[in-house]
Design an enzyme around this catalytic site. Structure first.
Site, PDB file in Angstrom:
ATOM      1  N   LYS A   1      13.464 -68.243  20.432  1.00 44.26           N
ATOM      2  CA  LYS A   1      14.268 -67.194  19.819  1.00 44.26           C
ATOM      3  C   LYS A   1      15.267 -66.666  20.852  1.00 44.26           C
ATOM      4  CE  LYS A   1      12.308 -66.838  15.687  1.00 44.26           C
ATOM      5  NZ  LYS A   1      13.037 -66.963  14.420  1.00 44.26           N
TER       6      LYS A   1
ATOM      7  N   LYS B   1      13.355 -74.037   3.881  1.00 41.98           N
ATOM      8  CA  LYS B   1      12.144 -73.233   3.711  1.00 41.98           C
ATOM      9  C   LYS B   1      11.831 -73.159   2.221  1.00 41.98           C
ATOM     10  CE  LYS B   1      12.729 -70.607   7.964  1.00 41.98           C
ATOM     11  NZ  LYS B   1      13.056 -69.309   8.598  1.00 41.98           N
TER      12      LYS B   1
END
Length: 370
Positions: free
Chosen positions: A166, A265
């Site tokens: 991240k 997703k």
């Protein structure tokens, strides 16, 4: 195939603590709420689905509460006592409800699990999967320091094929480059979660030569022009994640030349039915796809694993073992990573059952709808 009638839907609202906090520049998650859906047909066979919305609208506009309301009041009543010959049956029955893709996905996933069980085939085979071994990848958060090196070392020793980091405002491109060079045998993805909408394109370009395999979602979900500019100027491929909510979004990405890789997703696009259409479109345009994660529980991950067996899933997805995020998962058997891969089950459906003990342990609300 003979149609079956859905006689009962069970909704379990869960709250499960993570082993460690999950940190991004958007939010810190210590506890994961989720909704598990059991779809029961007239023979007693059960299909399992999971809603992957978060507790608050920091990631998408849907939340656990809005999905719970949509399921209980509008979506489940539209499919109860209806006959299913194929999961697409329910997509048509739910069209009168606008949006609510994450809530709809819980139903669609359960329908595909049930459909595969009725056909007596593993879900991954039933949707045309071409591989049984799925490469595993983890997500790491935090500063690039000694602790980060230790975490990457453990990932490498476990056999993980990919590490996703991240990126936040404190991430130093040079420190990231040094880390990547220290572990040349692992793929590194960088996930920005829209950070560069604030920092700008020049800041993004400072990450172009650090050695990342890709940079995920540098700008906001609807900032197509900025993604086009980044894709045109940078050598590092841009992967779109939050921007991909439907087949229409993929078509727009292609038309706008806004990205070169799709992060898919299923729980966000409305389920497996829409995910398969996105995959097939990616095949036509030769666009690499990989499956993204949402700190999901074992049911959603099992569905994601089935999709990862499709031909265009050419990059390692967010597939960690059950014990990576959780002290206890809610599926039997647990999902395990062995030598860097997860082996798909030969059992009909998703290949996993509910762990009833843990469901009850973490359950904070329950509904039986008939």
């Amino acid at each position: 195939m003979v149609a079956s009638t859905i006689k009962e839907i069970r909704l379990h609202r869960l709250s499960i603590p993570l082993k460690n906090s999950f940190l991004t520049h958007l939010q810190s998650v210590q506890e994961r709420e989720s909704i598990v859906l059991e779809m029961v047909e007239e023979t007693g066979s059960i299909g399992l689905g999971e809603c992957i919305a978060f507790s608050s609208p920091w990631y998408t506009e849907e939340t656990v509460q809005t999905c719970w309301d949509a399921l209980e009041n509008w979506l489940v009543p539209s499919i109860l006592n209806q006959q299913m010959t194929h999961p697409s049956t329910f997509l048509n029955l739910m069209k009168h409800v606008k949006g609510n893709r994450m809530a709809k996905a819980a139903i669609d996933l359960a329908a595909w699990d049930l459909f595969s069980k009725r056909k007596n085939v593993p879900l991954w085979q039933g949707i045309g999967g071409v591989r049984k071994e799925i490469d595993a990848g983890i997500v790491l958060t935090g500063a690039i320091n000694e602790s980060m090196y230790e975490q990457v070392e453990r990932a490498m020793q476990t056999g993980y094929k990919r590490v996703k980091l991240k990126i936040d405002e404190t991430t130093d491109p040079k420190a990231l480059e040094n880390l990547i060079r220290f572990y040349p045998s692992i793929l590194f993805f960088g996930d920005a979660n829209g950070l560069f909408s604030k920092l700008g394109l020049n800041a993004l370009q400072s990450f172009d030569h650090v050695g990342l395999t890709l940079i995920e979602q540098p700008f906001g979900e609807d900032e197509w022009a900025l993604h086009h500019q980044a894709s045109r100027r940078m050598k590092t491929p841009i992967a779109l994640d939050e921007s991909i909510r439907s087949v229409a979004d993929v078509e727009r990405m292609i038309e706008a030349k806004a990205g070169k890789i799709i992060v898919l997703k299923p729980g966000r696009v409305g389920g497996i039915s829409e995910a398969i259409q996105i995959h097939d479109l990616a095949v036509q345009h030769r666009i690499p796809v990989w499956i993204g994660g949402m700190i999901e529980l074992g049911i959603s991950k099992a569905h994601n694993l089935a999709l990862a067996s499709l031909s265009q899933m050419t990059l390692p997805g967010d597939f960690s073992a059950s014990n990576y995020f959780w002290h206890e998962d809610i599926v039997n058997p647990t999902i395990d990573v062995i030598n860097g891969t997860i082996t798909l089950s030969e059992k009909p459906g998703i290949g996993y059952d509910i762990d009833s003990k843990n469901i009850k342990k973490f359950r904070i609300d329950f509904r039986v709808l008939t």
